[in-house]
Design a protein around this motif. Structure first.
Motif, PDB file in Angstrom:
ATOM      1  N   ILE A  61       0.841  -1.200   0.000  1.00  0.00           N
ATOM      2  CA  ILE A  61       0.000   0.000   0.000  1.00  0.00           C
ATOM      3  C   ILE A  61       0.874   1.247   0.000  1.00  0.00           C
ATOM      4  O   ILE A  61       0.622   2.211  -0.740  1.00  0.00           O
ATOM      5  CB  ILE A  61      -0.962  -0.021   1.198  1.00  0.00           C
ATOM      6  CG1 ILE A  61      -2.004  -1.117   0.995  1.00  0.00           C
ATOM      7  CG2 ILE A  61      -1.640   1.333   1.381  1.00  0.00           C
ATOM      8  CD1 ILE A  61      -2.849  -1.397   2.208  1.00  0.00           C
ATOM      9  N   TRP A  62       1.933   1.285   0.819  1.00  0.00           N
ATOM     10  CA  TRP A  62       2.831   2.444   0.863  1.00  0.00           C
ATOM     11  C   TRP A  62       3.468   2.676  -0.505  1.00  0.00           C
ATOM     12  O   TRP A  62       3.534   3.807  -0.993  1.00  0.00           O
ATOM     13  CB  TRP A  62       3.913   2.211   1.919  1.00  0.00           C
ATOM     14  CG  TRP A  62       4.996   3.233   1.874  1.00  0.00           C
ATOM     15  CD1 TRP A  62       4.961   4.487   2.396  1.00  0.00           C
ATOM     16  CD2 TRP A  62       6.279   3.095   1.249  1.00  0.00           C
ATOM     17  NE1 TRP A  62       6.145   5.124   2.141  1.00  0.00           N
ATOM     18  CE2 TRP A  62       6.978   4.304   1.440  1.00  0.00           C
ATOM     19  CE3 TRP A  62       6.901   2.061   0.561  1.00  0.00           C
ATOM     20  CZ2 TRP A  62       8.255   4.498   0.956  1.00  0.00           C
ATOM     21  CZ3 TRP A  62       8.176   2.264   0.081  1.00  0.00           C
ATOM     22  CH2 TRP A  62       8.840   3.462   0.279  1.00  0.00           C
ATOM     23  N   HIS A  63       3.921   1.605  -1.140  1.00  0.00           N
ATOM     24  CA  HIS A  63       4.568   1.721  -2.447  1.00  0.00           C
ATOM     25  C   HIS A  63       3.599   2.269  -3.495  1.00  0.00           C
ATOM     26  O   HIS A  63       3.961   3.152  -4.287  1.00  0.00           O
ATOM     27  CB  HIS A  63       5.103   0.364  -2.882  1.00  0.00           C
ATOM     28  CG  HIS A  63       5.582   0.333  -4.297  1.00  0.00           C
ATOM     29  ND1 HIS A  63       6.733   0.947  -4.708  1.00  0.00           N
ATOM     30  CD2 HIS A  63       5.043  -0.220  -5.413  1.00  0.00           C
ATOM     31  CE1 HIS A  63       6.887   0.772  -6.011  1.00  0.00           C
ATOM     32  NE2 HIS A  63       5.871   0.062  -6.451  1.00  0.00           N
ATOM     33  N   LEU A  64       2.386   1.751  -3.518  1.00  0.00           N
ATOM     34  CA  LEU A  64       1.418   2.201  -4.518  1.00  0.00           C
ATOM     35  C   LEU A  64       1.038   3.670  -4.308  1.00  0.00           C
ATOM     36  O   LEU A  64       0.905   4.421  -5.272  1.00  0.00           O
ATOM     37  CB  LEU A  64       0.175   1.308  -4.490  1.00  0.00           C
ATOM     38  CG  LEU A  64       0.402  -0.122  -4.984  1.00  0.00           C
ATOM     39  CD1 LEU A  64      -0.869  -0.941  -4.805  1.00  0.00           C
ATOM     40  CD2 LEU A  64       0.852  -0.128  -6.424  1.00  0.00           C
ATOM     41  N   ARG A  66       2.943   5.977  -2.892  1.00  0.00           N
ATOM     42  CA  ARG A  66       4.112   6.774  -3.240  1.00  0.00           C
ATOM     43  C   ARG A  66       4.240   6.891  -4.755  1.00  0.00           C
ATOM     44  O   ARG A  66       4.493   7.959  -5.292  1.00  0.00           O
ATOM     45  CB  ARG A  66       5.365   6.120  -2.650  1.00  0.00           C
ATOM     46  CG  ARG A  66       6.634   6.861  -2.936  1.00  0.00           C
ATOM     47  CD  ARG A  66       7.811   6.157  -2.229  1.00  0.00           C
ATOM     48  NE  ARG A  66       9.048   6.689  -2.701  1.00  0.00           N
ATOM     49  CZ  ARG A  66       9.768   6.175  -3.690  1.00  0.00           C
ATOM     50  NH1 ARG A  66       9.358   5.093  -4.292  1.00  0.00           N
ATOM     51  NH2 ARG A  66      10.898   6.725  -4.068  1.00  0.00           N
ATOM     52  N   ARG A  67       4.058   5.779  -5.437  1.00  0.00           N
ATOM     53  CA  ARG A  67       4.167   5.801  -6.901  1.00  0.00           C
ATOM     54  C   ARG A  67       3.071   6.665  -7.520  1.00  0.00           C
ATOM     55  O   ARG A  67       3.317   7.397  -8.483  1.00  0.00           O
ATOM     56  CB  ARG A  67       4.088   4.373  -7.429  1.00  0.00           C
ATOM     57  CG  ARG A  67       4.344   4.287  -8.894  1.00  0.00           C
ATOM     58  CD  ARG A  67       4.503   2.854  -9.328  1.00  0.00           C
ATOM     59  NE  ARG A  67       4.613   2.807 -10.760  1.00  0.00           N
ATOM     60  CZ  ARG A  67       5.688   2.390 -11.391  1.00  0.00           C
ATOM     61  NH1 ARG A  67       6.715   1.980 -10.704  1.00  0.00           N
ATOM     62  NH2 ARG A  67       5.729   2.368 -12.695  1.00  0.00           N
ATOM     63  N   ILE A  71       3.653   9.939  -9.938  1.00  0.00           N
ATOM     64  CA  ILE A  71       3.016  10.065 -11.251  1.00  0.00           C
ATOM     65  C   ILE A  71       2.197  11.348 -11.319  1.00  0.00           C
ATOM     66  O   ILE A  71       2.236  12.073 -12.314  1.00  0.00           O
ATOM     67  CB  ILE A  71       2.141   8.821 -11.544  1.00  0.00           C
ATOM     68  CG1 ILE A  71       3.037   7.610 -11.764  1.00  0.00           C
ATOM     69  CG2 ILE A  71       1.242   9.048 -12.748  1.00  0.00           C
ATOM     70  CD1 ILE A  71       2.295   6.295 -11.866  1.00  0.00           C
ATOM     71  N   ARG A  72       1.472  11.675 -10.240  1.00  0.00           N
ATOM     72  CA  ARG A  72       0.697  12.918 -10.210  1.00  0.00           C
ATOM     73  C   ARG A  72       1.590  14.139 -10.353  1.00  0.00           C
ATOM     74  O   ARG A  72       1.243  15.090 -11.052  1.00  0.00           O
ATOM     75  CB  ARG A  72      -0.095  13.006  -8.912  1.00  0.00           C
ATOM     76  CG  ARG A  72      -1.544  12.693  -9.112  1.00  0.00           C
ATOM     77  CD  ARG A  72      -2.341  12.965  -7.864  1.00  0.00           C
ATOM     78  NE  ARG A  72      -2.829  11.683  -7.396  1.00  0.00           N
ATOM     79  CZ  ARG A  72      -2.515  11.094  -6.270  1.00  0.00           C
ATOM     80  NH1 ARG A  72      -1.725  11.676  -5.415  1.00  0.00           N
ATOM     81  NH2 ARG A  72      -3.002   9.932  -5.955  1.00  0.00           N
ATOM     82  N   GLU A  73       2.746  14.128  -9.675  1.00  0.00           N
ATOM     83  CA  GLU A  73       3.663  15.261  -9.777  1.00  0.00           C
ATOM     84  C   GLU A  73       4.172  15.428 -11.198  1.00  0.00           C
ATOM     85  O   GLU A  73       4.268  16.548 -11.698  1.00  0.00           O
ATOM     86  CB  GLU A  73       4.853  15.063  -8.833  1.00  0.00           C
ATOM     87  CG  GLU A  73       4.533  15.280  -7.386  1.00  0.00           C
ATOM     88  CD  GLU A  73       5.727  14.976  -6.488  1.00  0.00           C
ATOM     89  OE1 GLU A  73       6.838  14.755  -7.027  1.00  0.00           O
ATOM     90  OE2 GLU A  73       5.544  14.955  -5.271  1.00  0.00           O
ATOM     91  N   GLN A  74       4.499  14.331 -11.865  1.00  0.00           N
ATOM     92  CA  GLN A  74       4.989  14.424 -13.241  1.00  0.00           C
ATOM     93  C   GLN A  74       3.898  14.912 -14.182  1.00  0.00           C
ATOM     94  O   GLN A  74       4.161  15.689 -15.096  1.00  0.00           O
ATOM     95  CB  GLN A  74       5.509  13.070 -13.711  1.00  0.00           C
ATOM     96  CG  GLN A  74       6.817  12.683 -13.071  1.00  0.00           C
ATOM     97  CD  GLN A  74       7.284  11.313 -13.537  1.00  0.00           C
ATOM     98  OE1 GLN A  74       6.572  10.613 -14.249  1.00  0.00           O
ATOM     99  NE2 GLN A  74       8.474  10.932 -13.115  1.00  0.00           N
ATOM    100  N   LEU A  75       2.677  14.474 -13.953  1.00  0.00           N
ATOM    101  CA  LEU A  75       1.586  14.917 -14.816  1.00  0.00           C
ATOM    102  C   LEU A  75       1.276  16.385 -14.605  1.00  0.00           C
ATOM    103  O   LEU A  75       0.991  17.112 -15.542  1.00  0.00           O
ATOM    104  CB  LEU A  75       0.333  14.078 -14.565  1.00  0.00           C
ATOM    105  CG  LEU A  75       0.369  12.652 -15.081  1.00  0.00           C
ATOM    106  CD1 LEU A  75      -0.917  11.928 -14.691  1.00  0.00           C
ATOM    107  CD2 LEU A  75       0.546  12.626 -16.575  1.00  0.00           C
TER     108      LEU A  75
END
Length: 108
Positions: A61-64, A66-67, A71-75
């Motif tokens: 859950i932590w990994h998902l 964080r990922r 992804i939101r920051e890059q978008l």
């Protein structure tokens, strides 16, 4: 009331039956006093398994999360999207005053 005699041989007695095939079954058959110790060992293994599954679930859950944040920051920084300006047709003021049906946004 008299019961009829059984037809054929009865069930085999436990000592004459096949010996238990598992190692745990043989240990319990030879030393029944070891049952509490074996029960504690099996309970400990089950507890360790449960804790391991919970830890893996928390890390997943932590990994998902964080990922997803990465992804939101890059978008957000990489996509500059602008919407095209929509031109609305101009409505005549004279068409409303003469009582004719004019197209309006509420008529849809």
């Amino acid at each position: 009331m008299v019961q009829p005699p059984p037809l054929g041989p009865g069930p085999p007695d436990r000592p004459e039956a096949e010996p238990t095939k598992t190692r745990l079954g043989r240990i319990l058959a030879e030393r029944p006093e070891e049952r509490p110790r074996i029960a504690r060992a099996v309970g400990g293994l089950l507890a360790v398994t449960l804790v391991t599954i919970a830890a893996i679930g928390i890390l997943l859950i932590w990994h998902l999360r964080r990922r997803a944040g990465l992804i939101r920051e890059q978008l957000a920084s990489g996509c500059n999207v602008s919407l095209a300006e929509l031109e609305l047709p101009e409505l005549d003021a004279d068409a409303d005053s003469d009582g004719s049906d004019s197209p309006s946004l509420g008529s849809r």
